[in-house]
Motif scaffolding. Structure first.
Motif: not given
Length: 345
Positions: A50-54, A59-64, A68-76, A84-90
């Motif tokens: 997950e850390a590598y994908e972000v 774009l994900r890195r800039a949002v993070f 932070g993680e909260e904003g990344l997964k909430r959407g900004v 749009q919010p980011y969620h790791y595919h698992g």
């Protein structure tokens, strides 16, 4: 506080993409679930993925970095709309396969076996040959060379093996033939692989030439366009003129200017610029800019004439240069001696 992805990969916040990839590679091999089958290792393996994908996505890195993680997964909100919010595919093994091209926990070993590094063995000393960093040289090209293209010869000196044992070296001259494509742009890199100094313990460096435009007396290049500046007197700026341009390919072109030349005015001539690298049969534009030379002095009679012309143009609906032309022409006729005037038709 949310998860610190930089901490997960044990890297600094200003790490480069290459450093992120190296960190993921090492940790993913270490915690591969095929090697370590405990639950804790599998959770760490998923977090590493997950850390590598972000962090590997700009774009994900800039949002993070900003939210932070909260904003990344909430959407900004973003500059071009809602992000749009980011969620790791698992599926961390999917991330692993995309990175290594295999699910094997021995990816490094397989890579070593399939592509073994070169080995040196000199005087009972063995080691892995490492490639030397590239050597950069500026390559200054005139607009004439860029326009026509061709081959440019460059002489370099380098250490070169002498003898079949490939141990001893001597300084020798080497001439490189550099291909110049018509229209080649500035800052283009032309690479000569492994043309650097030879040495039994390392792989020679690449020689890389970086093109630069040499200053021209008449033209400046911007992308595929040529820009030139021409001086014109105020009279020609108002009444029109024909400008003469000597082109890069030794032609003379005449461009009529019928518009009023004002500060900032440009005359664009299509297909008279530099060749376009991707489209060899097409050229950019020739852009002509003007520097207007104003007279140092105007007699009162001339000022009165201009004032009258501008007044008539104003009440006639605007400043039409055709009207001004007629006024100036009429004034010239009136200044001719009556004996020298042509008889009426």
């Amino acid at each position: 506080m949310g998860v610190d992805y930089y901490g997960v990969l044990s890297i600094q916040k200003n790490s480069t993409d290459l450093e992120i990839r190296k960190a993921y590679r090492n940790l993913a091999l270490e915690f591969n679930p095929e090697r370590l089958r405990d639950d804790c290792s599998q959770k760490i393996f998923a977090l590493i993925g997950e850390a590598y994908e972000v962090l590997s996505d700009p774009l994900r890195r800039a949002v993070f970095d900003q939210y932070g993680e909260e904003g990344l997964k909430r959407g900004v909100p973003g500059p071009e709309g809602y992000i749009q919010p980011y969620h790791y595919h698992g599926d961390p093994m999917h991330t692993y396969k995309e990175f290594f091209g295999t699910a094997s926990p021995y990816a490094d070993l397989l890579d070593y076996l399939n592509n073994p590094p070169p080995i040196y063995d000199v005087e009972n000393v063995r080691g892995i040959k490492k490639k030397q960093p590239p050597i950069y040289h500026p390559l200054c090209l005139s607009l004439h060379e860029i326009f026509f293209g061709g081959i440019k010869k460059m002489k370099i000196q380098r250490l070169q093996f002498v003898g079949d044992d490939k141990v001893r070296t001597e300084v020798k001259e080497n001439i490189l033939s550099i291909p110049i494509k018509p229209g080649i742009r500035a800052n283009t890199e032309i690479v000569f692989p492994e043309e650097g100094d030879q040495n039994p313990t390392h792989i020679p460096a690449d020689i890389i030439f970086i093109t630069q435009d040499r200053k021209h007396e008449n033209f400046v290049r911007e992308d595929d366009n040529l820009i030139t500046t021409i001086d014109v007197p105020l009279e020609e700026a108002l009444l029109g003129t024909t400008v003469i341009v000597n082109t890069i390919d030794h032609r003379v072109i005449r461009i009529p200017i019928t518009d009023v030349i004002f500060p900032g005015y440009e005359k664009i001539v299509e297909n008279e610029g530099m060749p376009i690298v991707e489209k060899p049969n097409e050229k950019g534009k020739l852009i002509i800019r003007f520097k207007i030379a104003f007279p140092d002095y105007l007699p009162k009679s001339s000022k009165d004439l201009f004032q009258k012309a501008f007044y008539l143009a104003k009440i006639g609906g605007g400043l039409h240069h055709e009207m001004i032309n007629k006024m100036v022409l009429a004034d010239k006729i009136l200044r001719v001696d009556p004996c020298d005037q042509l008889p009426p038709f």
